[in-house]
Design a protein around this motif. Structure first.
Motif, PDB file in Angstrom:
ATOM      1  N   MET A 109      65.540  64.681  71.649  1.00 49.02           N
ATOM      2  CA  MET A 109      66.014  65.578  72.676  1.00 49.02           C
ATOM      3  C   MET A 109      67.420  65.228  73.152  1.00 49.02           C
ATOM      4  SD  MET A 109      64.104  68.065  73.413  1.00 49.02           S
ATOM      5  CE  MET A 109      62.586  68.483  72.669  1.00 49.02           C
ATOM      6  N   ASP A 110      67.904  64.056  72.780  1.00 48.43           N
ATOM      7  CA  ASP A 110      69.252  63.680  73.206  1.00 48.43           C
ATOM      8  C   ASP A 110      70.300  64.652  72.689  1.00 48.43           C
ATOM      9  OD1 ASP A 110      68.386  61.521  74.673  1.00 48.43           O
ATOM     10  OD2 ASP A 110      68.728  60.074  73.079  1.00 48.43           O
ATOM     11  N   ASP A 111      70.083  65.196  71.479  1.00 46.42           N
ATOM     12  CA  ASP A 111      71.037  66.153  70.928  1.00 46.42           C
ATOM     13  C   ASP A 111      71.065  67.440  71.745  1.00 46.42           C
ATOM     14  OD1 ASP A 111      68.372  66.640  69.946  1.00 46.42           O
ATOM     15  OD2 ASP A 111      69.204  67.996  68.441  1.00 46.42           O
ATOM     16  N   VAL A 112      69.917  67.872  72.222  1.00 48.16           N
ATOM     17  CA  VAL A 112      69.824  69.093  73.022  1.00 48.16           C
ATOM     18  C   VAL A 112      70.495  68.872  74.376  1.00 48.16           C
ATOM     19  CG1 VAL A 112      68.246  70.725  74.116  1.00 48.16           C
ATOM     20  CG2 VAL A 112      67.705  69.783  71.861  1.00 48.16           C
ATOM     21  N   LYS A 113      70.185  67.758  74.990  1.00 46.78           N
ATOM     22  CA  LYS A 113      70.786  67.406  76.278  1.00 46.78           C
ATOM     23  C   LYS A 113      72.311  67.373  76.161  1.00 46.78           C
ATOM     24  CE  LYS A 113      70.788  63.550  79.518  1.00 46.78           C
ATOM     25  NZ  LYS A 113      70.215  62.235  79.820  1.00 46.78           N
ATOM     26  N   LYS A 114      72.803  66.734  75.116  1.00 47.50           N
ATOM     27  CA  LYS A 114      74.243  66.629  74.890  1.00 47.50           C
ATOM     28  C   LYS A 114      74.867  68.011  74.697  1.00 47.50           C
ATOM     29  CE  LYS A 114      77.562  64.435  71.798  1.00 47.50           C
ATOM     30  NZ  LYS A 114      77.751  63.569  70.630  1.00 47.50           N
ATOM     31  N   PHE A 115      74.218  68.870  73.916  1.00 50.06           N
ATOM     32  CA  PHE A 115      74.733  70.220  73.666  1.00 50.06           C
ATOM     33  C   PHE A 115      74.852  71.011  74.969  1.00 50.06           C
ATOM     34  CE2 PHE A 115      74.091  74.740  72.734  1.00 50.06           C
ATOM     35  CZ  PHE A 115      75.136  74.959  71.839  1.00 50.06           C
ATOM     36  N   ILE A 116      73.824  70.960  75.796  1.00 53.48           N
ATOM     37  CA  ILE A 116      73.835  71.698  77.064  1.00 53.48           C
ATOM     38  C   ILE A 116      74.946  71.184  77.979  1.00 53.48           C
ATOM     39  CG2 ILE A 116      72.538  72.138  79.193  1.00 53.48           C
ATOM     40  CD1 ILE A 116      69.983  72.145  77.405  1.00 53.48           C
ATOM     41  N   LEU A 117      75.021  69.876  78.136  1.00 48.88           N
ATOM     42  CA  LEU A 117      75.998  69.295  79.055  1.00 48.88           C
ATOM     43  C   LEU A 117      77.434  69.456  78.570  1.00 48.88           C
ATOM     44  CD1 LEU A 117      74.098  66.059  80.126  1.00 48.88           C
ATOM     45  CD2 LEU A 117      74.363  68.199  81.404  1.00 48.88           C
ATOM     46  N   GLU A 118      77.683  69.204  77.296  1.00 48.56           N
ATOM     47  CA  GLU A 118      79.048  69.302  76.770  1.00 48.56           C
ATOM     48  C   GLU A 118      79.591  70.724  76.795  1.00 48.56           C
ATOM     49  OE1 GLU A 118      79.242  67.481  72.911  1.00 48.56           O
ATOM     50  OE2 GLU A 118      79.311  65.464  73.762  1.00 48.56           O
ATOM     51  N   ASN A 119      78.690  71.701  76.723  1.00 48.00           N
ATOM     52  CA  ASN A 119      79.120  73.097  76.710  1.00 48.00           C
ATOM     53  C   ASN A 119      78.986  73.780  78.069  1.00 48.00           C
ATOM     54  OD1 ASN A 119      79.826  73.741  73.782  1.00 48.00           O
ATOM     55  ND2 ASN A 119      77.877  72.664  73.596  1.00 48.00           N
ATOM     56  N   GLY A 120      78.599  73.020  79.086  1.00 49.48           N
ATOM     57  CA  GLY A 120      78.493  73.574  80.435  1.00 49.48           C
ATOM     58  C   GLY A 120      77.505  74.720  80.544  1.00 49.48           C
ATOM     59  N   LEU A 121      76.363  74.594  79.850  1.00 49.12           N
ATOM     60  CA  LEU A 121      75.399  75.697  79.782  1.00 49.12           C
ATOM     61  C   LEU A 121      74.410  75.731  80.933  1.00 49.12           C
ATOM     62  CD1 LEU A 121      74.593  75.653  75.957  1.00 49.12           C
ATOM     63  CD2 LEU A 121      76.366  76.929  77.170  1.00 49.12           C
ATOM     64  N   GLY A 122      74.468  74.758  81.822  1.00 43.50           N
ATOM     65  CA  GLY A 122      73.550  74.746  82.953  1.00 43.50           C
ATOM     66  C   GLY A 122      73.143  73.339  83.319  1.00 43.50           C
ATOM     67  N   GLU A 123      72.035  73.244  84.048  1.00 43.39           N
ATOM     68  CA  GLU A 123      71.517  71.960  84.516  1.00 43.39           C
ATOM     69  C   GLU A 123      70.297  71.557  83.695  1.00 43.39           C
ATOM     70  OE1 GLU A 123      70.639  71.996  88.717  1.00 43.39           O
ATOM     71  OE2 GLU A 123      72.174  73.520  89.034  1.00 43.39           O
ATOM     72  N   ILE A 124      70.094  70.254  83.578  1.00 38.85           N
ATOM     73  CA  ILE A 124      68.900  69.757  82.906  1.00 38.85           C
ATOM     74  C   ILE A 124      68.261  68.661  83.742  1.00 38.85           C
ATOM     75  CG2 ILE A 124      69.580  70.330  80.554  1.00 38.85           C
ATOM     76  CD1 ILE A 124      70.405  67.429  80.207  1.00 38.85           C
ATOM     77  N   ALA A 125      66.975  68.487  83.524  1.00 40.22           N
ATOM     78  CA  ALA A 125      66.230  67.395  84.139  1.00 40.22           C
ATOM     79  C   ALA A 125      65.280  66.857  83.080  1.00 40.22           C
ATOM     80  CB  ALA A 125      65.458  67.884  85.350  1.00 40.22           C
ATOM     81  N   GLU A 126      65.069  65.564  83.105  1.00 37.02           N
ATOM     82  CA  GLU A 126      64.162  64.940  82.142  1.00 37.02           C
ATOM     83  C   GLU A 126      62.914  64.440  82.853  1.00 37.02           C
ATOM     84  OE1 GLU A 126      66.331  62.767  78.748  1.00 37.02           O
ATOM     85  OE2 GLU A 126      67.611  62.492  80.512  1.00 37.02           O
ATOM     86  N   ASN A 127      61.814  64.490  82.137  1.00 38.89           N
ATOM     87  CA  ASN A 127      60.530  63.971  82.608  1.00 38.89           C
ATOM     88  C   ASN A 127      60.081  64.556  83.943  1.00 38.89           C
ATOM     89  OD1 ASN A 127      60.184  62.277  80.305  1.00 38.89           O
ATOM     90  ND2 ASN A 127      61.733  60.932  81.177  1.00 38.89           N
ATOM     91  N   MET A 128      60.319  65.840  84.127  1.00 39.90           N
ATOM     92  CA  MET A 128      59.767  66.550  85.283  1.00 39.90           C
ATOM     93  C   MET A 128      58.300  66.830  85.005  1.00 39.90           C
ATOM     94  SD  MET A 128      62.531  69.391  86.524  1.00 39.90           S
ATOM     95  CE  MET A 128      61.413  70.055  87.733  1.00 39.90           C
ATOM     96  N   ALA A 129      57.606  67.345  85.989  1.00 39.89           N
ATOM     97  CA  ALA A 129      56.213  67.741  85.806  1.00 39.89           C
ATOM     98  C   ALA A 129      56.078  69.228  86.109  1.00 39.89           C
ATOM     99  CB  ALA A 129      55.301  66.939  86.722  1.00 39.89           C
ATOM    100  N   PHE A 130      55.215  69.899  85.347  1.00 36.07           N
ATOM    101  CA  PHE A 130      54.954  71.308  85.608  1.00 36.07           C
ATOM    102  C   PHE A 130      54.523  71.511  87.059  1.00 36.07           C
ATOM    103  CE2 PHE A 130      54.612  72.148  80.986  1.00 36.07           C
ATOM    104  CZ  PHE A 130      55.273  73.362  80.931  1.00 36.07           C
ATOM    105  N   LYS A 131      53.750  70.573  87.587  1.00 32.84           N
ATOM    106  CA  LYS A 131      53.241  70.738  88.949  1.00 32.84           C
ATOM    107  C   LYS A 131      54.360  70.802  89.987  1.00 32.84           C
ATOM    108  CE  LYS A 131      52.471  65.878  89.939  1.00 32.84           C
ATOM    109  NZ  LYS A 131      51.550  64.911  90.490  1.00 32.84           N
ATOM    110  N   ASP A 132      55.542  70.287  89.647  1.00 34.31           N
ATOM    111  CA  ASP A 132      56.671  70.304  90.580  1.00 34.31           C
ATOM    112  C   ASP A 132      57.538  71.557  90.461  1.00 34.31           C
ATOM    113  OD1 ASP A 132      55.906  67.803  91.555  1.00 34.31           O
ATOM    114  OD2 ASP A 132      57.100  66.760  90.040  1.00 34.31           O
ATOM    115  N   CYS A 133      57.264  72.398  89.479  1.00 34.94           N
ATOM    116  CA  CYS A 133      58.132  73.565  89.278  1.00 34.94           C
ATOM    117  C   CYS A 133      57.364  74.873  89.095  1.00 34.94           C
ATOM    118  CB  CYS A 133      59.069  73.322  88.102  1.00 34.94           C
ATOM    119  SG  CYS A 133      58.244  72.962  86.558  1.00 34.94           S
ATOM    120  N   THR A 134      56.080  74.866  89.432  1.00 30.93           N
ATOM    121  CA  THR A 134      55.291  76.092  89.339  1.00 30.93           C
ATOM    122  C   THR A 134      54.581  76.348  90.664  1.00 30.93           C
ATOM    123  OG1 THR A 134      53.314  74.965  88.520  1.00 30.93           O
ATOM    124  CG2 THR A 134      54.880  75.759  86.868  1.00 30.93           C
TER     125      THR A 134
END
Length: 91
Positions: free
Chosen positions: A1-26
């Motif tokens: 997933m490091d490649d995906v994280k890098k792609f999103i951040l380097e291209n300014g495509l939005g925000e990311i979070a790692e190791n969240m839980a579904f219970k915290d976002c639903t």
């Protein structure tokens, strides 16, 4: 997933979070961990991400704003996308 994280951040495509839980976002407050959670900052940026990510064959789950999502307690080893932080536009 490091490649995906890098792609999103380097291209300014939005925000990311790692190791969240579904219970915290639903609204139902259930579910296990999410490997990578992505908040695109525009539909165009989501489409750029999707074009990059889709050929990988890794799991992708779009939860919209998180309403009515009943997720497993198992870890989701892909990317979860939420449009909750997108600015609303009325036409």
């Amino acid at each position: 997933m490091d490649d995906v994280k890098k792609f999103i951040l380097e291209n300014g495509l939005g925000e990311i979070a790692e190791n969240m839980a579904f219970k915290d976002c639903t609204t139902l407050k259930v579910g296990g961990k999410i490997r990578l959670f992505y908040y695109p900052n525009s539909i165009e940026n989501f489409l750029a991400f999707h074009e990059y990510y889709r050929p990988s064959g890794r799991p992708l789950f779009i939860i919209g704003a998180g309403s009515n999502v009943f997720a497993s307690d198992d870890c989701f080893e892909g990317v979860v996308v939420s449009f909750k932080k997108l600015p609303l536009k009325y036409y």
